[in-house]
Design a protein around this motif. Structure first.
Motif, PDB file in Angstrom:
ATOM      1  N   GLY A 182       7.792  -1.106  -3.744  1.00 59.13           N
ATOM      2  CA  GLY A 182       6.425  -0.544  -3.370  1.00 59.13           C
ATOM      3  C   GLY A 182       4.919  -1.054  -4.005  1.00 59.13           C
ATOM      4  O   GLY A 182       5.884  -1.370  -5.185  1.00 59.13           O
ATOM      5  N   VAL A 183       3.796  -1.471  -3.603  1.00 63.63           N
ATOM      6  CA  VAL A 183       3.008  -2.111  -4.149  1.00 63.63           C
ATOM      7  C   VAL A 183       1.277  -1.633  -3.509  1.00 63.63           C
ATOM      8  O   VAL A 183       1.041  -1.485  -2.626  1.00 63.63           O
ATOM      9  N   ASP A 184       0.465  -1.461  -4.669  1.00 64.67           N
ATOM     10  CA  ASP A 184      -0.784  -0.312  -4.318  1.00 64.67           C
ATOM     11  C   ASP A 184      -1.485  -1.040  -5.433  1.00 64.67           C
ATOM     12  O   ASP A 184      -0.313  -0.913  -7.058  1.00 64.67           O
ATOM     13  N   GLY A 214       1.040  -1.091   0.244  1.00 68.56           N
ATOM     14  CA  GLY A 214       0.249  -0.764   0.370  1.00 68.56           C
ATOM     15  C   GLY A 214       0.733   1.514   0.046  1.00 68.56           C
ATOM     16  O   GLY A 214       0.793   2.313   1.235  1.00 68.56           O
ATOM     17  N   CYS A 215       1.738   1.236  -0.874  1.00 68.00           N
ATOM     18  CA  CYS A 215       2.953   2.327  -1.124  1.00 68.00           C
ATOM     19  C   CYS A 215       2.496   3.295  -1.255  1.00 68.00           C
ATOM     20  O   CYS A 215       3.037   5.046  -1.566  1.00 68.00           O
ATOM     21  N   GLY A 216       1.302   3.669  -1.781  1.00 68.93           N
ATOM     22  CA  GLY A 216       0.651   4.842  -1.889  1.00 68.93           C
ATOM     23  C   GLY A 216       1.407   5.334  -3.041  1.00 68.93           C
ATOM     24  O   GLY A 216       2.022   4.941  -4.089  1.00 68.93           O
ATOM     25  N   SER A 217       1.446   7.815  -2.961  1.00 64.47           N
ATOM     26  CA  SER A 217       2.512   7.695  -3.498  1.00 64.47           C
ATOM     27  C   SER A 217       3.746   7.683  -3.654  1.00 64.47           C
ATOM     28  O   SER A 217       4.438   8.297  -4.132  1.00 64.47           O
ATOM     29  N   GLU A 259       4.877  -1.582  -8.163  1.00 64.19           N
ATOM     30  CA  GLU A 259       4.309  -2.027  -9.049  1.00 64.19           C
ATOM     31  C   GLU A 259       3.030  -2.325  -8.177  1.00 64.19           C
ATOM     32  O   GLU A 259       2.551  -2.421  -7.392  1.00 64.19           O
ATOM     33  N   GLU A 260       1.770  -2.748  -9.596  1.00 67.53           N
ATOM     34  CA  GLU A 260       0.268  -2.576  -9.283  1.00 67.53           C
ATOM     35  C   GLU A 260       0.487  -3.708  -8.804  1.00 67.53           C
ATOM     36  O   GLU A 260       0.603  -5.211  -9.724  1.00 67.53           O
ATOM     37  N   ALA A 261      -0.341  -3.708  -7.788  1.00 66.05           N
ATOM     38  CA  ALA A 261      -0.580  -5.173  -7.064  1.00 66.05           C
ATOM     39  C   ALA A 261      -1.500  -4.798  -5.747  1.00 66.05           C
ATOM     40  O   ALA A 261      -0.962  -4.616  -5.068  1.00 66.05           O
TER      41      ALA A 261
END
Ligand SMILES: C[S@@+](CC[C@H](N)C(=O)[O-])C[C@H]1O[C@@H](n2cnc3c(N)ncnc32)[C@H](O)[C@@H]1O
Length: 360
Positions: A209-211, A187-190, A247-249
């Motif tokens: 980081g994933v979000d 949930g690294c956000g921005s 990365e998107e996850a």
């Protein structure tokens, strides 16, 4: 001693904004109530009504969410609604607190957050009618900018001091063992948070980081260096070895092999996911034996029940849960979690024991 220091960070976050955060809760309460008022719920409840009558009158869908809304109203410490013989009725002299009234009394730092709270709260009506939207659409609808405004004014300060508490709780010795290793920031956000974590290791860490929100990931990739410069006058150099990957996850489905990371971190995340139990199973799975899962996670009953309704208005958000559930979800994966304080700093080392039961 360590717990004492963790508490000091919590107290400092009261100074830096946690009390304003509490006031933001009042704002959510006021918006949720005014949404319900807008469609005439409280007028209808001037007469005692059964749950079924309420559903029929407003086209609400029978289900856990509608029940929760009614239960939250009934449990409000300021007594809005009474439940007698299976019927709900507003108390005499009941008045919905006007948002302007609430805003007059709040910390000026949270006033710019008004539009965000208003937009998010309006989603509860969709949810009551089961026409609800998913998290990313909600974000698009309210605009990422509003989130940033909130973060700039208040959120970042709260996150930073809570994070300092989480790092205190895990302890210097354990942190030193993570240096040069892989850390997953869920949930690294921005990406601002990832920058703060990176600096805590003096850049000697490989962060992934994933979000699930694509615009957040794009921003993290673009903004990381800027955040470093905002947070430190002289940050360490970014090299190929320590450059973070974004990365998107989703936390509930991590695209990594078992035993991939020495550390997994999250802060204020699992209540946004669809299935926190699955997210914990995933976090344990990708952590190397001996590695740590740590961070901050708020729990019921401290977490605000009106904000919980707002979170749960998103199709894919589970909402807050109890500390005991959290402990159990870790235990199911053979790991014991220690929770420091009601503010929810936690740490869990992946020291495998026999699993209690497997996740379905
Ligand atoms: C309170 S913010 C966290 C702040 C963030 N770490 C930062 O520094 O900006 C909550 C974050 O949780 C993310 N989130 C929501 N659902 C998630 C999921 N299923 N898996 C991982 N992250 C999720 C949101 O996109 C959002 O960035």
């Amino acid at each position: 001693m360590r717990i004492l220091k963790v508490w000091l960070h919590i107290l400092s976050s009261v100074g830096t904004g946690l009390s304003a955060g509490r006031q933001a809760d009042q704002m959510f309460r006021s918006y949720v109530l005014s949404c319900l008022d807008h469609i005439g719920v409280f007028r209808f409840l001037e007469q005692p009504r059964t749950y079924g009558e309420i559903l029929a009158e407003f086209g609400f869908v029978d289900g856990s969410y509608t029940r929760e809304v009614m239960e939250t109203l009934s449990a409000d410490p300021k007594t809005l609604i009474e439940k007698k013989n299976g019927r709900y009725q507003v108390v005499k002299d009941f008045q919905v607190p006007g948002i302007d009234e609430v805003m007059r009394d709040v910390d000026p730092r949270i006033r710019p957050f008004k539009a965000l709270a208003q937009g998010m709260s309006s989603n509860i009506l969709d949810r009551l009618r089961e026409e609800y939207i998913d998290f990313s659409t909600a974000l698009e609808r309210e605009g990422n900018d509003l989130f940033h405004t909130f973060n700039q004014i208040l959120g970042n300060k709260i996150y930073q001091s809570m994070r300092a508490g989480a790092f205190e709780f895990i302890g210097t010795r354990n942190l030193d063992q993570m240096r040069g290793k892989r850390l997953l920031d869920i949930g690294c956000g921005s990406g601002r948070e990832s920058a703060d974590i990176w600096l805590k290791f003096d850049g000697d860490i490989k962060i992934t980081g994933v979000d699930p929100v694509p615009s957040m990931i794009a921003e993290a990739e673009k903004g990381f260096e800027t955040y470093l410069l905002e947070l430190s006058e002289d940050p360490p150099r970014i090299t190929e070895a320590n450059r973070p990957i974004f990365e998107e996850a989703s936390a509930t489905r991590l695209p990594y092999d078992d035993d991939s990371f020495e550390a997994v971190y999250w802060q204020f995340i699992l209540h946004w996911t669809s299935d926190p139990r699955k997210a914990i199973a995933e976090a344990v799975r990708v952590t190397k034996p001996g590695g740590w899962i740590f961070g901050v996670q708020p729990f019921k009953p401290q977490a605000n029940p009106y904000f919980n309704l707002v979170i749960r208005s998103n199709r894919n958000s589970h909402g807050f849960f109890w500390r005991e559930e959290y402990r159990q979800w870790f235990r199911e994966n053979g790991v014991d979690v220690e929770i420091a304080t009601p503010a929810g700093m936690f740490r869990a080392q992946k020291v495998m024991r026999e699993r209690q039961s497997s996740i379905q």
